[in-house]
Design a protein around this motif. Structure first.
Motif, PDB file in Angstrom:
ATOM      1  N   UNK A 135       0.830  -1.203   0.000  1.00  0.00           N
ATOM      2  CA  UNK A 135       0.000   0.000   0.000  1.00  0.00           C
ATOM      3  C   UNK A 135       0.868   1.259   0.000  1.00  0.00           C
ATOM      4  N   UNK A 136       1.975   1.230   0.725  1.00  0.00           N
ATOM      5  CA  UNK A 136       2.894   2.379   0.746  1.00  0.00           C
ATOM      6  C   UNK A 136       3.462   2.670  -0.641  1.00  0.00           C
ATOM      7  N   UNK A 137       3.587   1.631  -1.473  1.00  0.00           N
ATOM      8  CA  UNK A 137       4.172   1.776  -2.802  1.00  0.00           C
ATOM      9  C   UNK A 137       3.101   1.854  -3.904  1.00  0.00           C
ATOM     10  N   UNK A 138       1.859   2.108  -3.529  1.00  0.00           N
ATOM     11  CA  UNK A 138       0.754   2.222  -4.499  1.00  0.00           C
ATOM     12  C   UNK A 138       0.618   0.982  -5.371  1.00  0.00           C
ATOM     13  N   UNK A 139       0.791  -0.172  -4.734  1.00  0.00           N
ATOM     14  CA  UNK A 139       0.585  -1.441  -5.413  1.00  0.00           C
ATOM     15  C   UNK A 139      -0.814  -1.954  -5.100  1.00  0.00           C
ATOM     16  N   UNK A 140      -1.399  -2.677  -6.030  1.00  0.00           N
ATOM     17  CA  UNK A 140      -2.653  -3.363  -5.757  1.00  0.00           C
ATOM     18  C   UNK A 140      -2.350  -4.643  -4.980  1.00  0.00           C
ATOM     19  N   UNK A 141      -3.333  -5.122  -4.255  1.00  0.00           N
ATOM     20  CA  UNK A 141      -3.196  -6.370  -3.510  1.00  0.00           C
ATOM     21  C   UNK A 141      -4.316  -7.312  -3.907  1.00  0.00           C
ATOM     22  N   UNK A 142      -3.940  -8.539  -4.218  1.00  0.00           N
ATOM     23  CA  UNK A 142      -4.903  -9.631  -4.360  1.00  0.00           C
ATOM     24  C   UNK A 142      -4.611 -10.566  -3.199  1.00  0.00           C
ATOM     25  N   UNK A 143      -5.563 -10.693  -2.282  1.00  0.00           N
ATOM     26  CA  UNK A 143      -5.352 -11.488  -1.076  1.00  0.00           C
ATOM     27  C   UNK A 143      -6.178 -12.762  -1.122  1.00  0.00           C
ATOM     28  N   UNK A 144      -5.515 -13.883  -0.887  1.00  0.00           N
ATOM     29  CA  UNK A 144      -6.185 -15.181  -0.756  1.00  0.00           C
ATOM     30  C   UNK A 144      -6.188 -15.549   0.715  1.00  0.00           C
ATOM     31  N   UNK A 145      -7.401 -15.660   1.288  1.00  0.00           N
ATOM     32  CA  UNK A 145      -7.537 -16.014   2.697  1.00  0.00           C
ATOM     33  C   UNK A 145      -8.607 -17.096   2.836  1.00  0.00           C
ATOM     34  N   UNK A 146      -8.959 -17.365   4.076  1.00  0.00           N
ATOM     35  CA  UNK A 146     -10.044 -18.287   4.370  1.00  0.00           C
ATOM     36  C   UNK A 146     -10.741 -17.862   5.644  1.00  0.00           C
ATOM     37  N   UNK A 147     -11.633 -18.725   6.121  1.00  0.00           N
ATOM     38  CA  UNK A 147     -12.408 -18.443   7.335  1.00  0.00           C
ATOM     39  C   UNK A 147     -13.149 -17.114   7.183  1.00  0.00           C
ATOM     40  N   UNK A 148     -12.887 -16.150   8.083  1.00  0.00           N
ATOM     41  CA  UNK A 148     -13.568 -14.855   7.990  1.00  0.00           C
ATOM     42  C   UNK A 148     -12.682 -13.782   7.365  1.00  0.00           C
ATOM     43  N   UNK A 149     -11.532 -14.188   6.840  1.00  0.00           N
ATOM     44  CA  UNK A 149     -10.613 -13.226   6.218  1.00  0.00           C
ATOM     45  C   UNK A 149      -9.612 -12.626   7.162  1.00  0.00           C
ATOM     46  N   UNK A 150      -9.855 -12.757   8.476  1.00  0.00           N
ATOM     47  CA  UNK A 150      -8.916 -12.277   9.481  1.00  0.00           C
ATOM     48  C   UNK A 150      -8.601 -10.803   9.360  1.00  0.00           C
ATOM     49  N   UNK A 151      -7.426 -10.428   9.875  1.00  0.00           N
ATOM     50  CA  UNK A 151      -6.991  -9.030   9.848  1.00  0.00           C
ATOM     51  C   UNK A 151      -6.771  -8.536   8.423  1.00  0.00           C
ATOM     52  N   UNK A 152      -6.349  -9.447   7.544  1.00  0.00           N
ATOM     53  CA  UNK A 152      -6.118  -9.042   6.160  1.00  0.00           C
ATOM     54  C   UNK A 152      -7.408  -8.550   5.516  1.00  0.00           C
ATOM     55  N   UNK A 153      -8.503  -9.241   5.760  1.00  0.00           N
ATOM     56  CA  UNK A 153      -9.780  -8.821   5.197  1.00  0.00           C
ATOM     57  C   UNK A 153     -10.192  -7.429   5.629  1.00  0.00           C
ATOM     58  N   UNK A 154      -9.765  -7.044   6.823  1.00  0.00           N
ATOM     59  CA  UNK A 154     -10.137  -5.736   7.370  1.00  0.00           C
ATOM     60  C   UNK A 154      -9.238  -4.607   6.873  1.00  0.00           C
ATOM     61  N   UNK A 155      -8.032  -4.937   6.401  1.00  0.00           N
ATOM     62  CA  UNK A 155      -7.059  -3.891   6.056  1.00  0.00           C
ATOM     63  C   UNK A 155      -6.972  -3.603   4.566  1.00  0.00           C
ATOM     64  N   UNK A 156      -7.684  -4.373   3.750  1.00  0.00           N
ATOM     65  CA  UNK A 156      -7.591  -4.179   2.304  1.00  0.00           C
ATOM     66  C   UNK A 156      -8.282  -2.888   1.886  1.00  0.00           C
ATOM     67  N   UNK A 157      -7.743  -2.268   0.850  1.00  0.00           N
ATOM     68  CA  UNK A 157      -8.328  -1.049   0.297  1.00  0.00           C
ATOM     69  C   UNK A 157      -9.444  -1.404  -0.688  1.00  0.00           C
ATOM     70  N   UNK A 158     -10.210  -0.397  -1.066  1.00  0.00           N
ATOM     71  CA  UNK A 158     -11.337  -0.624  -1.982  1.00  0.00           C
ATOM     72  C   UNK A 158     -10.912  -1.178  -3.326  1.00  0.00           C
ATOM     73  N   UNK A 159      -9.721  -0.810  -3.795  1.00  0.00           N
ATOM     74  CA  UNK A 159      -9.273  -1.295  -5.100  1.00  0.00           C
ATOM     75  C   UNK A 159      -8.461  -2.589  -4.997  1.00  0.00           C
ATOM     76  N   UNK A 160      -8.328  -3.141  -3.794  1.00  0.00           N
ATOM     77  CA  UNK A 160      -7.737  -4.462  -3.613  1.00  0.00           C
ATOM     78  C   UNK A 160      -8.803  -5.526  -3.851  1.00  0.00           C
TER      79      UNK A 160
END
Length: 196
Positions: A135-160
């Motif tokens: 995010x600091x480098x203006x990169x997009x993120x594609x996150x693969x998670x499971x369960x409820x998404x954990x902390x990663x699910x909460x920290x993703x930006x709208x364009x992730x």
């Protein structure tokens, strides 16, 4: 113990998990394919990371892009951040294990690149730090998670893009992550090669 029945149950559970995921995950997987392909077409690269089985998935993804998935095509820019033992051990020793991916993202990542962040729980500290660095480098993120998404699910930006497998068992999540990775590889090839 009936081992044949036990094995059959694993197959049945895996099929059920994938069937439950297909409707929810197909649209964001398609969006991820478009994001990853746009990155590559515009001269960017994909950095992939994860721990344990997710590290293997990151390496698998990078291998399919640098080599080939099913069709012959040019090499595509993908790097698994899980493979350089000198970097991993130096950073873990000199800084902290939660920095092993983020320092690589800061050193290698540029605006327009994509981070493929894989964590079955969504709570892997070093993957979380990598996402912050992306995010600091203006990169997009594609996150693969499971369960409820954990902390990663909460920290993703709208364009992730969040690909969260609706399952609790790590094995089922990882099996579905591998299918998602194959969908990503196939979709990238289809867009690049003009396959119908």
């Amino acid at each position: 113990m009936d081992l044949i029945a036990r094995v059959a149950q694993h197959f049945a559970d895996s099929v059920q998990t994938k069937q439950q995921a297909v409707e929810a995950l197909s649209p964001p997987i398609a969006a991820a394919i478009e994001t990853l392909t746009a990155c590559l077409v515009n001269g960017g690269k994909i950095l992939a990371c994860g721990n344990g089985g997710s590290a293997a998935d990151a390496q698998h993804f990078a291998a399919e892009l640098i080599g080939r998935f099913e069709a012959e095509r040019q090499e595509l820019a993908a790097i698994a951040l899980t493979t350089d033992t000198s970097i991993l051990t130096a950073v873990a020793n000199d800084y902290a294990f939660n920095q092993v991916f983020s320092r690589q993202v800061r050193g290698l990542g540029h605006a327009g690149d994509v981070l493929l962040a894989i964590s079955t729980s969504g709570n892997s500290a070093n993957v979380i730090e990598a996402i912050k660095a992306a995010h600091e480098h203006d990169m997009h993120v594609v996150a693969l998670t499971g369960r409820d998404g954990g902390q990663i699910g909460e920290m993703l930006h709208n364009d992730d893009i969040h690909l969260c497998v609706p399952a609790e068992r790590t094995a089922r999540i990882q099996e579905t992550h591998l299918l998602i990775i194959h969908c990503l590889c196939d979709g990238i090839d289809a867009l690049l090669l003009g396959v119908e």
